[in-house]
Design a protein around this motif. Sequence first.
Motif, PDB file in Angstrom:
ATOM      1  N   ARG A   1       7.355  -4.838  -8.365  1.00 46.14           N
ATOM      2  CA  ARG A   1       6.431  -5.060  -7.323  1.00 46.14           C
ATOM      3  C   ARG A   1       5.263  -4.139  -7.338  1.00 46.14           C
ATOM      4  O   ARG A   1       5.407  -3.103  -7.408  1.00 46.14           O
ATOM      5  CB  ARG A   1       7.252  -4.905  -5.865  1.00 46.14           C
ATOM      6  CG  ARG A   1       8.280  -6.060  -5.868  1.00 46.14           C
ATOM      7  CD  ARG A   1       9.137  -5.956  -4.511  1.00 46.14           C
ATOM      8  NE  ARG A   1      10.131  -6.926  -4.531  1.00 46.14           N
ATOM      9  CZ  ARG A   1      11.429  -6.661  -4.860  1.00 46.14           C
ATOM     10  NH1 ARG A   1      11.639  -5.518  -5.485  1.00 46.14           N
ATOM     11  NH2 ARG A   1      12.272  -7.637  -4.890  1.00 46.14           N
TER      12      ARG A   1
ATOM     13  N   CYS B   1      13.449  -1.228  -2.469  1.00 49.93           N
ATOM     14  CA  CYS B   1      13.861  -2.485  -3.124  1.00 49.93           C
ATOM     15  C   CYS B   1      15.115  -1.931  -3.703  1.00 49.93           C
ATOM     16  O   CYS B   1      15.662  -0.880  -3.925  1.00 49.93           O
ATOM     17  CB  CYS B   1      12.946  -2.863  -4.370  1.00 49.93           C
ATOM     18  SG  CYS B   1      12.603  -1.330  -5.321  1.00 49.93           S
TER      19      CYS B   1
ATOM     20  N   CYS C   1       6.400   0.786  -9.547  1.00 45.63           N
ATOM     21  CA  CYS C   1       7.946   0.957  -9.364  1.00 45.63           C
ATOM     22  C   CYS C   1       8.646   0.141 -10.114  1.00 45.63           C
ATOM     23  O   CYS C   1       8.109  -0.828 -10.842  1.00 45.63           O
ATOM     24  CB  CYS C   1       8.112   0.201  -8.078  1.00 45.63           C
ATOM     25  SG  CYS C   1       9.984   0.173  -7.460  1.00 45.63           S
TER      26      CYS C   1
ATOM     27  N   CYS D   1      10.864  -1.990 -10.187  1.00 39.56           N
ATOM     28  CA  CYS D   1      11.091  -3.260  -9.719  1.00 39.56           C
ATOM     29  C   CYS D   1      10.034  -4.237 -10.162  1.00 39.56           C
ATOM     30  O   CYS D   1      10.262  -5.580 -10.307  1.00 39.56           O
ATOM     31  CB  CYS D   1      11.593  -3.430  -8.498  1.00 39.56           C
ATOM     32  SG  CYS D   1      10.026  -3.427  -7.253  1.00 39.56           S
TER      33      CYS D   1
ATOM     34  N   HIS E   1       8.735   0.054  -0.067  1.00 40.42           N
ATOM     35  CA  HIS E   1       7.491  -0.631  -0.200  1.00 40.42           C
ATOM     36  C   HIS E   1       6.943  -1.106   0.996  1.00 40.42           C
ATOM     37  O   HIS E   1       7.617  -1.711   1.921  1.00 40.42           O
ATOM     38  CB  HIS E   1       7.717  -2.019  -1.371  1.00 40.42           C
ATOM     39  CG  HIS E   1       8.238  -1.911  -2.732  1.00 40.42           C
ATOM     40  ND1 HIS E   1       7.384  -1.565  -3.528  1.00 40.42           N
ATOM     41  CD2 HIS E   1       9.501  -1.904  -3.140  1.00 40.42           C
ATOM     42  CE1 HIS E   1       7.840  -1.628  -4.782  1.00 40.42           C
ATOM     43  NE2 HIS E   1       9.110  -1.654  -4.714  1.00 40.42           N
TER      44      HIS E   1
HETATM   45 ZN   LIG Z   1      10.525  -1.443  -6.062  1.00 42.07          ZN
END
Ligand SMILES: [Zn+2]
Length: 208
Positions: free
Chosen positions: A90, A23, A86, A88, A31
């Motif tokens: 996700r 990502c 993570c 991010c 991922h």
């Molecule tokens: Zn991520």
Amino acid sequence: MDIMALNIYGLSEIMGPGVAMECTEGREGMHVFEDHFLVETINPDTGEVLPPGAMGELVFTTLTKEAFPLIRYRTRDISHIITAPCRCGRTHQRMDRVTGRSDDMLIIRGVNVFPSQIEAVLVGIQGLEPHYQLIVDRVGTLDTLEVQVEVSDAFFSNADEVRVLQKIKKRINKDLKDFLGITAKIKLVEPKSLQRFEGKASRVIDKR
Ligand SMILES: [Zn+2]
């Protein structure tokens, strides 16, 4: 050029690139698209499934692929699943980058080493081309490793050739020892003299 480069993972047997990808926010591991692929890590020698986070061979099962589904497909790629969340947000699990191939791992005098690690040492040395061959043998009870690597054109036709080549050899020996803890016989060869491979290269000749 202000371009962000991201790692992507795939296998031509499954679908090519797109099985897992970094990502842009985290960029720490790729991922796995778990809505399409189930990933497991196994011990390559026994087939035993390893706990999440352990280093081993990645195994994929396709969940949505039609006509050519794959069930517990052994990739021979060695990596591990990153279990931490993570940044991010996700929740798809991440795999770390592939460190080697299970069918490639060499044990030389008790030290585990992947050709990719030797390659990483070689590409860090000026004057070498990314073309190499590893020859593993056993003399008496001792494992031996010979690293054959191509020298760049410019270095090979240098007026001080012998001296320059000696220097490169010394540097390879030192780096292999410092970074990987192995000793090897180094053979520098002319540009374009080693066999070229397409796709996943087989760079090891194991005579043991
Ligand atoms: Zn991520």
